[in-house]
Design an enzyme around this catalytic site. Structure first.
Site, PDB file in Angstrom:
ATOM      1  N   HIS A 106      54.900  56.553  14.776  1.00  0.00           N
ATOM      2  CA  HIS A 106      54.591  55.852  13.523  1.00  0.00           C
ATOM      3  C   HIS A 106      55.910  55.576  12.809  1.00  0.00           C
ATOM      4  CE1 HIS A 106      52.876  54.596   9.773  1.00  0.00           C
ATOM      5  NE2 HIS A 106      53.455  55.585   9.136  1.00  0.00           N
ATOM      6  N   ASP A 162      48.961  51.602  11.627  1.00  0.00           N
ATOM      7  CA  ASP A 162      49.669  50.586  12.419  1.00  0.00           C
ATOM      8  C   ASP A 162      48.668  49.747  13.210  1.00  0.00           C
ATOM      9  OD1 ASP A 162      52.443  51.785  11.931  1.00  0.00           O
ATOM     10  OD2 ASP A 162      51.332  53.457  12.789  1.00  0.00           O
TER      11      ASP A 162
HETATM   12  N1  LIG Z   1      51.077  58.167   8.773  1.00  0.00           N
HETATM   13  C1  LIG Z   1      50.928  57.155   7.932  1.00  0.00           C
HETATM   14  O1  LIG Z   1      50.482  56.074   8.333  1.00  0.00           O
HETATM   15  C2  LIG Z   1      51.271  57.288   6.473  1.00  0.00           C
HETATM   16  C3  LIG Z   1      50.955  56.253   5.589  1.00  0.00           C
HETATM   17  C4  LIG Z   1      51.266  56.384   4.234  1.00  0.00           C
HETATM   18  C5  LIG Z   1      51.928  57.519   3.782  1.00  0.00           C
HETATM   19  N2  LIG Z   1      52.235  58.509   4.660  1.00  0.00           N
HETATM   20  C6  LIG Z   1      52.886  59.746   4.211  1.00  0.00           C
HETATM   21  O2  LIG Z   1      51.897  60.576   3.585  1.00  0.00           O
HETATM   22  C7  LIG Z   1      52.562  61.521   2.742  1.00  0.00           C
HETATM   23  C8  LIG Z   1      51.881  61.603   1.396  1.00  0.00           C
HETATM   24  O3  LIG Z   1      52.034  60.382   0.704  1.00  0.00           O
HETATM   25  P1  LIG Z   1      51.549  60.204  -0.814  1.00  0.00           P
HETATM   26  O4  LIG Z   1      51.847  58.789  -1.163  1.00  0.00           O
HETATM   27  O5  LIG Z   1      50.183  60.741  -1.012  1.00  0.00           O
HETATM   28  O6  LIG Z   1      52.613  61.123  -1.546  1.00  0.00           O
HETATM   29  P2  LIG Z   1      52.499  61.799  -3.006  1.00  0.00           P
HETATM   30  O7  LIG Z   1      53.884  62.252  -3.353  1.00  0.00           O
HETATM   31  O8  LIG Z   1      51.764  60.916  -3.954  1.00  0.00           O
HETATM   32  O9  LIG Z   1      51.577  63.048  -2.707  1.00  0.00           O
HETATM   33  C9  LIG Z   1      51.983  64.065  -1.881  1.00  0.00           C
HETATM   34  C10 LIG Z   1      51.416  65.338  -2.478  1.00  0.00           C
HETATM   35  O10 LIG Z   1      51.661  66.371  -1.552  1.00  0.00           O
HETATM   36  C11 LIG Z   1      51.975  67.521  -2.286  1.00  0.00           C
HETATM   37  N3  LIG Z   1      52.672  68.449  -1.401  1.00  0.00           N
HETATM   38  C12 LIG Z   1      53.971  68.466  -1.058  1.00  0.00           C
HETATM   39  N4  LIG Z   1      54.225  69.511  -0.261  1.00  0.00           N
HETATM   40  C13 LIG Z   1      53.052  70.147  -0.074  1.00  0.00           C
HETATM   41  C14 LIG Z   1      52.670  71.311   0.637  1.00  0.00           C
HETATM   42  N5  LIG Z   1      53.571  72.035   1.303  1.00  0.00           N
HETATM   43  N6  LIG Z   1      51.377  71.685   0.606  1.00  0.00           N
HETATM   44  C15 LIG Z   1      50.478  70.989  -0.094  1.00  0.00           C
HETATM   45  N7  LIG Z   1      50.765  69.890  -0.800  1.00  0.00           N
HETATM   46  C16 LIG Z   1      52.053  69.474  -0.790  1.00  0.00           C
HETATM   47  C17 LIG Z   1      52.812  67.025  -3.457  1.00  0.00           C
HETATM   48  O11 LIG Z   1      52.821  67.963  -4.540  1.00  0.00           O
HETATM   49  C18 LIG Z   1      52.083  65.727  -3.804  1.00  0.00           C
HETATM   50  O12 LIG Z   1      51.089  65.927  -4.794  1.00  0.00           O
HETATM   51  C19 LIG Z   1      54.015  61.071   2.725  1.00  0.00           C
HETATM   52  O13 LIG Z   1      54.742  61.843   3.668  1.00  0.00           O
HETATM   53  C20 LIG Z   1      53.956  59.636   3.178  1.00  0.00           C
HETATM   54  O14 LIG Z   1      55.173  59.198   3.723  1.00  0.00           O
HETATM   55  C21 LIG Z   1      51.919  58.416   5.980  1.00  0.00           C
HETATM   56  O1  LIG Z   2      56.278  53.671   5.421  1.00  0.00           O
HETATM   57  C1  LIG Z   2      56.086  54.702   4.801  1.00  0.00           C
HETATM   58  O2  LIG Z   2      56.988  55.487   4.456  1.00  0.00           O
HETATM   59  C2  LIG Z   2      54.668  55.048   4.409  1.00  0.00           C
HETATM   60  C3  LIG Z   2      53.771  54.908   5.549  1.00  0.00           C
HETATM   61  O3  LIG Z   2      54.230  55.565   6.688  1.00  0.00           O
HETATM   62  C4  LIG Z   2      53.422  53.483   5.872  1.00  0.00           C
HETATM   63  O4  LIG Z   2      53.533  53.096   7.038  1.00  0.00           O
HETATM   64  O5  LIG Z   2      53.001  52.755   4.959  1.00  0.00           O
END
Ligand SMILES: NC(=O)c1ccc[n+]([C@@H]2O[C@H](COP(=O)([O-])OP(=O)(O)OC[C@H]3O[C@@H](n4cnc5c(N)ncnc54)[C@H](O)[C@@H]3O)[C@@H](O)[C@H]2O)c1
Ligand SMILES: O=C(O)C[C@H](O)C(=O)O
Length: 328
Positions: free
Chosen positions: A189, A161
Site C-alpha cells: 500500500h 487502492d
Molecule cells: N491503509 C490505508 O489504505 C490507509 C488509508 C488512510 C489512512 N491510513 C492510515 O490510518 C492511520 C490512521 O489515520 P487517521 O486519519 O484516522 O489518523 P488520526 O490521527 O485522525 O487518528 C489516529 C488515532 O490513533 C490514535 N493512536 C495513536 N497511537 C495509538 C495506539 N498505540 N493505540 C491506540 N490508538 C492510537 C491517535 O491518538 C489518534 O486518535 C494512519 O496511519 C493513516 O496513515 C491508512
Molecule cells: O496516503 C496516506 O498517507 C493515507 C492513506 O494511506 C491513503 O492512501 O489515502
C-alpha cells in the site's frame, strides 16, 4: 438472534474511526443480523480519551439495535480481550510532503506491542486488519509479534487502492463501477503498488481491450492510483478518512461474509504464490468463502507485470529490513 461478537478498533478517537465505528455498529460490516460489542482503544492521554468519550456518547445516541455493548480503554489487553475482529487503525498519519515509509520507525513500536497483546488475549480465530501506515509492514510486525495466532489471521488494507483503481477504470470506460470484475492490486500500500487490470472484465468483456492504451496504463492510471493518497492530503490537508473507513468495511465484510466467487484484493502473508517469498505481507487477488480467503491462482505474469511486482516487493523487503531489529 445471533450472539454478539467483539470488535476491537484502535485509534478510536481519530478521523478514520469517526467514519468507521457508526457503520460497524449499524451492521454494514458483519451483517444486519449480527450484534456487536465495540472495544475501543486510544492512547492514554487526556485529550484523546476525552474525545473517545464523546464518540461513545454519539454511538449511544444513535440507539443502534445491533450495538449491544461498548468499552473505551487505553489498555490493549482490555481492547483485544476475546476480540473476533480487530481493526488496527491507530497510528500517526503522514502529513504533506511525507512518504508513508517515513512513519515506519514511529509506528512499528505500536504494532509490536499490539501484536503481543492480540497474541495474549484475542479470540484464537481473530481476523486482524491493519489500516495504520505503513500498513503492510505494520501488519507483518503484528503477525510476527503474535506467534501463537495463525499468521493467516493478519491482513493489511489494499482495498482502498483496489476501490480507487475500480473508480478510475469506470471513469475511463464510462461503465458502472459495480460492473467491473477481476481487478487486482499487487504488493505494498504505497505508490509502488501495481494495480493490474489485464484480467478485468465489464459485463464479460475485457477492460484491457476496451481501453487499448498501454501508455494510459503506465503514464496515467498507475500514477493516479498510486499517488491518490498524497493527492487527497494535498487537497484536504488531512489524509483520506471516509474512503479509508469504507475500504476497511469492504475488506472485513468480504472476509467474514464471502465474495460469492468474485475477486478482491487483500494484503496477506504470502504462501509463496507468484514467486512472492513466503511471509511477505503482499497485496494478492483473493476470493473469500466461509470466513477464509484464498489466492486466485494461475494468472499469467508478463514481463511488465513481473517488473512491477518485483519493484513493490523490493520496497517491502527494505521496510522489513528496517524494522528487523524490533522483532528480536
Ligand atoms: N491503509 C490505508 O489504505 C490507509 C488509508 C488512510 C489512512 N491510513 C492510515 O490510518 C492511520 C490512521 O489515520 P487517521 O486519519 O484516522 O489518523 P488520526 O490521527 O485522525 O487518528 C489516529 C488515532 O490513533 C490514535 N493512536 C495513536 N497511537 C495509538 C495506539 N498505540 N493505540 C491506540 N490508538 C492510537 C491517535 O491518538 C489518534 O486518535 C494512519 O496511519 C493513516 O496513515 C491508512
Ligand atoms: O496516503 C496516506 O498517507 C493515507 C492513506 O494511506 C491513503 O492512501 O489515502
Amino acid at each position: 438472534m445471533k450472539a454478539p461478537v467483539r470488535v476491537a478498533v484502535t485509534g478510536a478517537a481519530g478521523q478514520i474511526a469517526y467514519s468507521l465505528l457508526f457503520r460497524i455498529a449499524s451492521g454494514e460490516m458483519l451483517g444486519k443480523d449480527q450484534p456487536v460489542i465495540l472495544q475501543l482503544l486510544e492512547v492514554p492521554f487526556e485529550k484523546p480519551q476525552q474525545a473517545l468519550k464523546g464518540v461513545m456518547m454519539e454511538l449511544q445516541d444513535c440507539a443502534f439495535p445491533l450495538l449491544t455493548d461498548m468499552v473505551g480503554t487505553d489498555d490493549p489487553l482490555v481492547a483485544f480481550k476475546d476480540a473476533e475482529y480487530a481493526l488496527l487503525v491507530g497510528a500517526r498519519p503522514r502529513g504533506p510532503g511525507m512518504e508513508r515509509a517515513d512513519l515506519l520507525q514511529e509506528n512499528a513500536k505500536i504494532f509490536t506491542a499490539q501484536g503481543k497483546a492480540l497474541n495474549d488475549v484475542a479470540h484464537r480465530d481473530v481476523k486482524v486488519l491493519v489500516v495504520g501506515n505503513p500498513a503492510n509492514t505494520n501488519a507483518y510486525i503484528a503477525m510476527k509479534s503474535a506467534p501463537d495466532l495463525p499468521a493467516k489471521n493478519f491482513t493489511a488494507m489494499l482495498r482502498l487502492d483496489h476501490n480507487r483503481a475500480a473508480s478510475q477504470l469506470a471513469a475511463k470506460t464510462g461503465k458502472a463501477v459495480a460492473s467491473i470484475e477481476k481487478l487486482l492490486v499487487w504488493g505494498n500500500h504505497s505508490p509502488t503498488m501495481y494495480a493490474d487490470y489485464r484480467f478485468a472484465t465489464i459485463n464479460g468483456e475485457s477492460v484491457k481491450a476496451m481501453i487499448g492504451d498501454e501508455a494510459w496504463n503506465r503514464d496515467v492510471f498507475l500514477p493516479t492510483v498510486g499517488k491518490r493518497g498524497a493527492a487527497i492530503i494535498e487537497a484536504r490537508g488531512l489524509s483520506s478518512a471516509a474512503s479509508a473507513a469504507n475500504a476497511a468495511i469492504d475488506h472485513m465484510r468480504d472476509w467474514a461474509l464471502g465474495t460469492n466467487g468474485k475477486w478482491t484484493t487483500m494484503g496477506i502473508p504470502s504462501d509463496g504464490s507468484y514467486g512472492i517469498p513466503e511471509g511477505v505481507m503482499y497485496g494478492f487477488p483473493v476470493t473469500c468463502e466461509n470466513g477464509a480467503y484464498e489466492i486466485v491462482q494461475g494468472l499469467e505474469i508478463d514481463e511488465f507485470s513481473r517488473d512491477r511486482m518485483n519493484f513493490t516487493l523490493n520496497e517491502l523487503e527494505e521496510e522489513r529490513a528496517a524494522i528487523a531489529h524490533l522483532l528480536g
